[in-house]
Structures are given as structure tokens and as C-alpha cells.
Design a protein around this motif. Sequence first.
Motif, PDB file in Angstrom:
ATOM      1  N   ASN A  96       0.834  -1.190   0.000  1.00 55.33           N
ATOM      2  CA  ASN A  96       0.000   0.000   0.000  1.00 55.33           C
ATOM      3  C   ASN A  96       0.876   1.250   0.000  1.00 55.33           C
ATOM      4  OD1 ASN A  96      -2.443  -1.455   0.118  1.00 55.33           O
ATOM      5  ND2 ASN A  96      -2.256  -1.689   2.342  1.00 55.33           N
ATOM      6  N   GLY A  97       0.837   1.989  -1.125  1.00 58.12           N
ATOM      7  CA  GLY A  97       1.584   3.234  -1.212  1.00 58.12           C
ATOM      8  C   GLY A  97       2.963   3.118  -1.817  1.00 58.12           C
ATOM      9  N   TYR A  98       3.359   1.927  -2.273  1.00 58.11           N
ATOM     10  CA  TYR A  98       4.679   1.818  -2.895  1.00 58.11           C
ATOM     11  C   TYR A  98       4.742   0.625  -3.837  1.00 58.11           C
ATOM     12  CZ  TYR A  98       5.600  -1.850   0.554  1.00 58.11           C
ATOM     13  OH  TYR A  98       5.543  -2.989   1.310  1.00 58.11           O
ATOM     14  N   ASP A  99       5.573   0.767  -4.842  1.00 58.42           N
ATOM     15  CA  ASP A  99       5.837  -0.290  -5.820  1.00 58.42           C
ATOM     16  C   ASP A  99       7.146   0.090  -6.502  1.00 58.42           C
ATOM     17  OD1 ASP A  99       6.020  -2.085  -7.914  1.00 58.42           O
ATOM     18  OD2 ASP A  99       3.907  -1.951  -8.460  1.00 58.42           O
ATOM     19  N   PHE A 100       8.238  -0.564  -6.125  1.00 64.26           N
ATOM     20  CA  PHE A 100       9.533  -0.192  -6.689  1.00 64.26           C
ATOM     21  C   PHE A 100      10.434  -1.410  -6.801  1.00 64.26           C
ATOM     22  CE2 PHE A 100       9.956   0.309  -2.093  1.00 64.26           C
ATOM     23  CZ  PHE A 100      11.167  -0.292  -1.817  1.00 64.26           C
ATOM     24  N   PHE A 103       7.775   3.909  -7.390  1.00 62.39           N
ATOM     25  CA  PHE A 103       7.308   5.032  -6.577  1.00 62.39           C
ATOM     26  C   PHE A 103       7.127   4.610  -5.131  1.00 62.39           C
ATOM     27  CE2 PHE A 103       3.435   2.859  -7.882  1.00 62.39           C
ATOM     28  CZ  PHE A 103       2.670   2.853  -6.718  1.00 62.39           C
ATOM     29  N   ILE A 104       7.228   5.605  -4.240  1.00 67.63           N
ATOM     30  CA  ILE A 104       6.939   5.446  -2.814  1.00 67.63           C
ATOM     31  C   ILE A 104       6.100   6.649  -2.411  1.00 67.63           C
ATOM     32  CG2 ILE A 104       7.890   5.256  -0.486  1.00 67.63           C
ATOM     33  CD1 ILE A 104      10.491   4.217  -1.734  1.00 67.63           C
ATOM     34  N   ASN A 105       4.868   6.401  -1.938  1.00 70.16           N
ATOM     35  CA  ASN A 105       3.953   7.484  -1.574  1.00 70.16           C
ATOM     36  C   ASN A 105       3.332   7.206  -0.211  1.00 70.16           C
ATOM     37  OD1 ASN A 105       4.266   8.866  -4.055  1.00 70.16           O
ATOM     38  ND2 ASN A 105       2.677   7.595  -5.016  1.00 70.16           N
ATOM     39  N   ASP A 106       3.071   8.263   0.539  1.00 69.75           N
ATOM     40  CA  ASP A 106       2.286   8.165   1.776  1.00 69.75           C
ATOM     41  C   ASP A 106       2.801   7.092   2.728  1.00 69.75           C
ATOM     42  OD1 ASP A 106       0.591  10.157   0.739  1.00 69.75           O
ATOM     43  OD2 ASP A 106      -0.614   8.624  -0.303  1.00 69.75           O
ATOM     44  N   THR A 107       4.102   7.034   2.919  1.00 69.40           N
ATOM     45  CA  THR A 107       4.670   6.028   3.802  1.00 69.40           C
ATOM     46  C   THR A 107       5.255   6.620   5.082  1.00 69.40           C
ATOM     47  OG1 THR A 107       6.811   6.180   2.659  1.00 69.40           O
ATOM     48  CG2 THR A 107       5.237   4.507   1.869  1.00 69.40           C
ATOM     49  N   ASN A 108       5.041   7.925   5.305  1.00 63.98           N
ATOM     50  CA  ASN A 108       5.580   8.601   6.494  1.00 63.98           C
ATOM     51  C   ASN A 108       7.090   8.415   6.614  1.00 63.98           C
ATOM     52  OD1 ASN A 108       2.965   9.469   7.373  1.00 63.98           O
ATOM     53  ND2 ASN A 108       2.594   7.415   8.187  1.00 63.98           N
ATOM     54  N   SER A 109       7.768   8.474   5.474  1.00 66.48           N
ATOM     55  CA  SER A 109       9.214   8.322   5.458  1.00 66.48           C
ATOM     56  C   SER A 109       9.839   9.412   4.607  1.00 66.48           C
ATOM     57  CB  SER A 109       9.614   6.946   4.914  1.00 66.48           C
ATOM     58  OG  SER A 109       9.456   6.912   3.513  1.00 66.48           O
ATOM     59  N   LEU A 110      11.158   9.472   4.661  1.00 63.33           N
ATOM     60  CA  LEU A 110      11.903  10.458   3.871  1.00 63.33           C
ATOM     61  C   LEU A 110      12.071  10.010   2.427  1.00 63.33           C
ATOM     62  CD1 LEU A 110      14.746  11.277   6.445  1.00 63.33           C
ATOM     63  CD2 LEU A 110      12.654  12.593   6.004  1.00 63.33           C
ATOM     64  N   ARG A 115      13.289  -5.043   7.280  1.00 65.67           N
ATOM     65  CA  ARG A 115      12.896  -3.750   7.849  1.00 65.67           C
ATOM     66  C   ARG A 115      12.777  -2.795   6.676  1.00 65.67           C
ATOM     67  NH1 ARG A 115      13.670  -3.293  13.464  1.00 65.67           N
ATOM     68  NH2 ARG A 115      13.293  -5.380  14.313  1.00 65.67           N
ATOM     69  N   LEU A 116      11.537  -2.446   6.323  1.00 64.59           N
ATOM     70  CA  LEU A 116      11.266  -1.636   5.137  1.00 64.59           C
ATOM     71  C   LEU A 116      10.455  -0.411   5.538  1.00 64.59           C
ATOM     72  CD1 LEU A 116      11.124  -1.224   2.028  1.00 64.59           C
ATOM     73  CD2 LEU A 116       9.070  -2.658   2.047  1.00 64.59           C
ATOM     74  N   LEU A 117      11.038   0.786   5.341  1.00 64.41           N
ATOM     75  CA  LEU A 117      10.324   2.047   5.552  1.00 64.41           C
ATOM     76  C   LEU A 117       9.654   2.094   6.926  1.00 64.41           C
ATOM     77  CD1 LEU A 117       8.662   2.220   2.017  1.00 64.41           C
ATOM     78  CD2 LEU A 117      10.665   3.504   2.787  1.00 64.41           C
ATOM     79  N   ASP A 118      10.362   1.590   7.932  1.00 60.74           N
ATOM     80  CA  ASP A 118       9.896   1.613   9.323  1.00 60.74           C
ATOM     81  C   ASP A 118       8.650   0.780   9.572  1.00 60.74           C
ATOM     82  OD1 ASP A 118      11.965   3.283  10.216  1.00 60.74           O
ATOM     83  OD2 ASP A 118      10.886   5.074   9.555  1.00 60.74           O
ATOM     84  N   LYS A 119       8.330  -0.161   8.685  1.00 54.00           N
ATOM     85  CA  LYS A 119       7.189  -1.043   8.900  1.00 54.00           C
ATOM     86  C   LYS A 119       7.588  -2.195   9.817  1.00 54.00           C
ATOM     87  CE  LYS A 119       4.957  -0.146   4.420  1.00 54.00           C
ATOM     88  NZ  LYS A 119       3.577   0.116   4.914  1.00 54.00           N
ATOM     89  N   GLN A 120       6.605  -2.760  10.522  1.00 55.73           N
ATOM     90  CA  GLN A 120       6.870  -3.872  11.413  1.00 55.73           C
ATOM     91  C   GLN A 120       7.121  -5.130  10.601  1.00 55.73           C
ATOM     92  OE1 GLN A 120       3.720  -4.708  14.180  1.00 55.73           O
ATOM     93  NE2 GLN A 120       4.872  -6.262  15.311  1.00 55.73           N
ATOM     94  N   ARG A 121       8.194  -5.843  10.905  1.00 56.30           N
ATOM     95  CA  ARG A 121       8.571  -6.992  10.092  1.00 56.30           C
ATOM     96  C   ARG A 121       7.703  -8.210  10.389  1.00 56.30           C
ATOM     97  NH1 ARG A 121      12.568 -10.757  12.251  1.00 56.30           N
ATOM     98  NH2 ARG A 121      13.028 -10.322  14.436  1.00 56.30           N
TER      99      ARG A 121
END
Length: 274
Positions: free
Chosen positions: A56-60, A126-133, A197-203
Motif C-alpha cells: 500500500n503506497g509503494y511499488d519499486f 514510486f513510494i507514496n504516503d509512507t511517512n518516510s523520507l 525492515r522496510l520504511l519503518d514497517k513492522q517486520r
Amino acid sequence: MNSLIRILFLLFVIVNVNAQDSLNTNNSRVDKEGFYVYWGWNLSGYSDSDITFKGNGYDFTLDNVKAYDRQSDFEPGKYLNPGSITIPQYNFRIGYYLRENYSISLGIDHMKYVVAENQTVNINGFINDTNSLYNGVYNNEAIILEPTFLTFEHTDGLNYVNVGLRRHDDLFLHKFFELNTLFGLETGVLVPKTNTRLLDKQRYDQFHISGYGVNAVGGLQLVFLKYFFVQSELKGGYINLPDIRTTMDAADSASQSFWFYQVNLVFGARFKIF
């Protein structure tokens, strides 16, 4: 690396053919029947691979990502203690001799796969709406795989559960010793426990059937006192992982494929049940 694997396995094929020809002129053979089982350890290597991450919010996709195995420091208590022998990279196999020169077997190859941190790769997607830099649209841009962005490991591990058909030929026979060659083909499923560990998501920290593999194997076996053996093996093949779980959200996944090789040293025994 792929060319090296092909050359090495071609040599194993030539050795097996020569062994068969020599045995045709020598009637002294050792009957192989019943079961065999072995346990040992491996060194592994992997080709670079493209890794795609979707959610959700990314595909790269990250291009030509480098990875390596992770060897455990040699400690007798770790490698030989029944409570910890599954921590190092190991190989376990049990087989049955169908006839004089052939066996069918089931095995688990426990490898470890670690993406090298802080390497620079190209990214597309793209990476969108992931609360990351890292939000943005990427078109073949360079990115550093910092731990704040990605940690990606199959370290508990890259588990390859496979079945195989092997041919065994005698090179040298003695009263107390045998020297044999083997060559075989194997295929199976990959059941990794992936640490991501991807974009601060829980593994996600569970075993998951993620794909399949195929490989060839060649080796030399030294048998002593008829029932016990030490064996060296070289494996090479292909792994495809289209369904890697990366986070607690089932919508998040990764996919990759790569070539691999193993150099194995195993210890085993041959036996009959009846």
C-alpha cells in the motif's frame, strides 16, 4: 559465476562417465542398498538480483542487489551441540537406494542470504504516503540501501526443502574403503524466515513458502568400514521467490530470483531397516 558453475558440473559429468567406463572392465563392485543419511555444513554464494517491493503506497524495484551468506564462527558447542546445530548453515539429507547406481532422497539445505548494507543500487518505481523520507517517483536513480530504508535478510534462513535423484559410481574399492562419485538433479520449495525492515514497517517473522528452486549436484564420497562416509559436494542452481512476506500487512510483499552455489562437507551413514 554462472559460467564457473557450468564448467565445474561439466567436470563432474566427465568424471562420472569415466568412472562408469572403468567399472565396465572391473567386475568388483559394492552393493548399495537400504538407506543413507547425512548432516553437514555449507558455504554459499549468490548472483546479484533485482528485488521488487509492493504494498500500500509503494511499488519499486532495486536493480542488481548484492548479497552474501552469513557463516557462524566455528565453535564446537555451536556446531556439534544438538541444541544449537541448526544455527550454522547446514545440510541434512536422507535417501534410499532404488538400485545399484541410483538413489532418491529428501533434504533440507539451510542457507543464509544477507543483502549488503549501504550499497548503492538503481531504483525504479514510486513510494507514496509512507511517512518516510523516501517518498517520491524514481526513474533509474541511485539510492543507498541504508538501514533506515531497507534491511533484507533470509537468515533463519533461506530454507530449501528439496527432493532429488542421484547416480552413484565407484571409483576405487578396497576391503575397508570406497571412493565414489555422485551426480544428481534436485528441485523443491523455499521456506524462508525473512527478516525485513522496510520504511519503518513492522517486520513479519514467520516461515513462509515463498518460491521454488532447481539445482544440479556433484560430489565425491569416501566410505570407510562399509557403513560410514564423509562427502564433499558442489551444488549450483536457480531460485525464484515470487511471494516473500516482508511485513505484518499481507498486502506487503517482495519478489526476486537469483543463481546460487553451495560448497558442502557432510558426514553420514548407510544402513538397512530390515
